[in-house]
Scaffold this active site. Structure first.
Site, PDB file in Angstrom:
ATOM      1  N   LYS A  65       0.481  12.305   7.541  1.00 37.67           N
ATOM      2  CA  LYS A  65       1.061  11.446   6.510  1.00 37.67           C
ATOM      3  C   LYS A  65       2.558  11.722   6.382  1.00 37.67           C
ATOM      4  CE  LYS A  65       0.368  10.574   1.510  1.00 37.67           C
ATOM      5  NZ  LYS A  65      -0.444  10.994   0.337  1.00 37.67           N
ATOM      6  N   SER A 110      -1.802   7.121  -2.174  1.00 39.67           N
ATOM      7  CA  SER A 110      -0.630   7.009  -1.326  1.00 39.67           C
ATOM      8  C   SER A 110      -0.904   7.286   0.153  1.00 39.67           C
ATOM      9  CB  SER A 110       0.454   7.980  -1.821  1.00 39.67           C
ATOM     10  OG  SER A 110       0.033   9.325  -1.720  1.00 39.67           O
ATOM     11  N   SER A 160      -4.672  10.051  -4.465  1.00 39.69           N
ATOM     12  CA  SER A 160      -4.124   9.497  -3.229  1.00 39.69           C
ATOM     13  C   SER A 160      -4.950   9.742  -1.975  1.00 39.69           C
ATOM     14  CB  SER A 160      -2.703  10.025  -3.007  1.00 39.69           C
ATOM     15  OG  SER A 160      -1.837   9.516  -3.989  1.00 39.69           O
TER      16      SER A 160
END
Length: 496
Positions: A74, A152, A176
Site C-alpha cells: 500500500k 483506505s 481501512s
C-alpha cells in the site's frame, strides 16, 4: 502459468508449488504482471510499478512461508527503499519523495519471501473510507467498475479481488482494512494494538488505533502472514504478548463454542441498509448452525460520543500531518485536496485540553468493552452500512465546506466543535462506515468476513470484534466459516 490456474491458489498454495519446483517465482511474477496489464487500466489499483525490483527478486533464492508469491504494498506508511511514496497525496507526488529505508512491516514481508512489484492506490493520507485521490484518481471495484473499492486500502483490495495477487499490504486506522474487505468480498483482519510493527519511520499511528496487516482471499494466508510479521521491535511504542503457538497451527483446530452478541443498529443513529441487516442475520444463522450461541445485544457505549472522540482525534492528528508536510516540502494549499484542508482546519480548532479529554475517553470505551466481553466472546456487527458506493457518490457536503469557509473567515472555526455542528459533521462523515471505529479506539482485534453477496453480486462483509489479543479466536472462527461457506469460488465470477 495461465491465469485460470493461478487464480485458483491462495498465497500459501502458490508458495507450495514453488517449494515443489512445479513453478518458478519468475513465472508467477509474469502471470501477475500480465493480469495487472490486462485489468489495472480498468481498476486503477496499482499506481507505482516496481517491475525492475520484482524481476531481479524473482530470480533469487527465496525463503519463507510465501517464497516466490507476487505481492503489492500500500502506498501509505509502507515505505520501500529507493521507490516513491506518495501517501495518495499530490504534495508527496510532486515532491517526488523517495524512501531511504524500508518500513519494518515491509522488511518482515520480505523475510516471508514475497515478490513485491508495485504500490497500491489510497486516498490522500488514508483519510477517507473510499479511494478517490486527486493524485491518482478513483480505484474501481472489480465486482462492478462503477463502484468504489473502499478505503483506505482500496487499491490493495481491488488488486486481490481481481486476482492480480492473492494477498496485498493494507493498514487500518478507522476501518481501512475492513471497509475495502467488505466492499470487495475479501477477508480482512485488523490486529490488536501493538501486534504488528510501525518502525522505523513511526513509533505508532494515532495512539495505536492504526495497525498494519494484509488483505487476503483465504483465512490461512492472513494467519500465516501474521505469523511472519507480529512481534516487538525497537521503534514501536506498543508491545503485546506473543501467542504460544503459530496462528497457522491454531486455525487447524475448530473454535470453542462461542457466545456471540450481535447488532445491526448504527451506533450514531444513521441508516443501515436492509442488505447490511440481511448479511448479519444470515451470518447469525450460519453461526447457530455451527453450534454457537448468538444473542442480540450491544455494549453500553454512547456511539455518538465515541464517534466524536474518534473524529476529533483523527482530524487533529491530520492537521498535524498537513502542517508537517507543508514544512517538510515548503508547499502551498493547492497541493492538498480541498476536503483534506477542510478536515485539517477542523482539527486545528481542537485545544490541548479537548484533545486529552477525548483521548482519556478512549480508555473508558476499552473498559466498557472489557466488561461486555465478560458476558460474550465476540461481537458481530456489519462491516459497512451498505455495499460499495459508486465512484463519485461520496462527497463532502456543500454546506459543510461553506460553513467551514465562513467560520474561518470570521475567526470562529472553533464553533465547529459545538454540538449542533459536530453531530452533523459526524453523521455526514461516518454514515457509510459507522461500525469500524470502535475496534480502532479500543485497540481490539476485528475482522471482516465475506459471507454475503446481494442480488447484484456486490459483497458486504460481516464484522467480528474480539477481546484484546484474541486474534486466535477470530481466525479460528473465520476458518470455520470459510469451510462452512467457501467464498473462494466467488472470485471466478468477476469478469473484467
Amino acid at each position: 502459468m495461465k491465469f485460470s490456474e493461478y487464480q485458483q491458489y491462495d498465497g500459501l498454495g502458490l508458495a507450495e508449488l514453488v517449494a515443489k519446483k512445479e513453478v518458478h517465482p519468475h513465472e508467477l511474477l509474469l502471470t501477475a504482471l500480465l493480469r495487472a496489464a490486462e485489468v489495472n487500466p480498468k481498476l486503477n489499483a496499482i499506481t507505482i510499478p516496481m517491475h525492475d525490483y520484482a524481476q531481479k527478486r524473482s530470480q533469487q533464492s527465496l525463503q519463507g512461508a510465501f517464497a516466490g508469491v507476487p505481492f503489492l504494498v500500500k502506498d501509505l506508511f509502507q515505505e520501500f527503499k529507493g521507490y516513491p511514496s506518495t501517501f495518495g497525496s499530490k504534495a508527496f507526488k510532486r515532491a517526488n519523495y523517495i524512501a531511504q529505508t524500508n518500513s519494518e512491516i515491509v522488511n518482515r514481508w520480505e523475510k516471508a519471501g514475497i515478490v513485491t512489484f508495485g504500490r497500491t492506490n489510497t486516498p490522500e493520507f488514508g483519510i477517507k473510507g473510499i479511494t478517490e485521490p486527486e493524485a491518482w484518481g478513483a480505484c474501481h471495484n472489480p465486482w462492478n467498475l462503477k463502484h468504489n473499492s473502499g478505503g483506505s486500502s482500496g487499491g490493495s483490495a481491488s488488486a486481490v479481488a481481481a486476482g492480480i495477487v492473492p494477498l496485498a499490504g493494507a493498514g487500518d486506522g478507522g476501518g481501512s482494512i475492513r471497509i475495502p474487505a467488505s466492499y470487495c468480498g475479501l477477508f480482512g483482519l485488523k490486529p490488536s494494538r501493538g501486534r504488528t510493527p510501525w518502525g522505523p519511520h513511526l513509533s505508532e499511528a494515532m495512539h495505536g488505533a492504526a495497525m498494519q496487516h494484509v488483505l487476503t482471499k483465504s483465512v490461512r494466508d492472513s494467519a500465516a502472514m501474521l505469523d511472519a510479521t507480529h512481534g516487538s521491535e525497537l521503534h514501536s511504542l506498543f508491545s503485546i504478548k506473543t501467542p504460544e503457538q503459530s496462528y497457522l497451527d491454531i486455525i487447524q483446530r475448530p473454535p470453542k463454542k462461542l457466545k456471540i452478541a450481535y447488532s445491526v443498529k448504527s451506533p450514531i443513529g444513521t441508516k443501515v441498509s436492509s442488505e447490511a441487516e440481511a448479511a448479519i442475520l444470515h451470518t447469525a444463522q450460519l453461526l447457530e448452525s455451527l453450534g454457537h450461541i448468538v444473542v442480540e445485544a450491544q455494549p453500553p457505549i454512547n456511539g455518538m460520543s465515541l464517534a466524536k472522540d474518534f473524529i476529533t482525534t483523527w482530524f487533529s492528528q491530520f492537521a498535524y500531518t498537513i502542517q508537517e508536510t507543508r514544512s517538510r516540502f515548503n508547499i502551498q494549499n493547492d497541493d492538498f485536496e480541498l476536503d483534506s484542508l477542510a478536515l485539517a482546519a477542523f482539527g486545528e480548532t481542537t485545544t490541548a485540553l479537548q484533545y486529552i479529554h477525548n483521548l482519556n475517553n478512549w480508555g473508558q470505551y476499552a473498559a466498557q468493552m472489557n466488561h461486555f466481553f465478560e458476558q460474550y466472546d465476540l461481537y458481530l456487527i456489519p462491516s459497512t452500512a451498505t455495499t460499495a458506493p459508486k465512484n463519485g457518490e461520496i462527497k463532502t457536503p456543500v454546506w459543510q465546506k461553506q460553513l467551514l469557509k465562513t467560520l474561518l473567515k470570521i475567526g470562529q472555526a472553533h464553533r465547529l466543535a459545538e454540538g449542533r455542528f459536530m453531530e452533523k459533521i459526524i453523521k455526514e462523515n461516518l454514515k457509510w462506515v459507522p461500525f469500524t471505529q470502535l475496534a480502532n479506539i479500543t485497540g481490539l482485534p476485528a475482522m471482516s468476513v465475506p459471507i454475503y453477496w446481494n442480488n447484484n453480486q456486490l459483497p458486504l462483509g460481516s464484522q467480528f470484534v474480539a477481546p484484546f489479543g484474541r486474534e486466535d479466536w477470530l481466525l479460528q472462527l473465520a476458518q470455520q466459516l470459510e469451510q462452512a461457506q467457501p467464498w473462494a469460488k466467488k472470485y471466478s465470477q468477476i469478469k473484467i
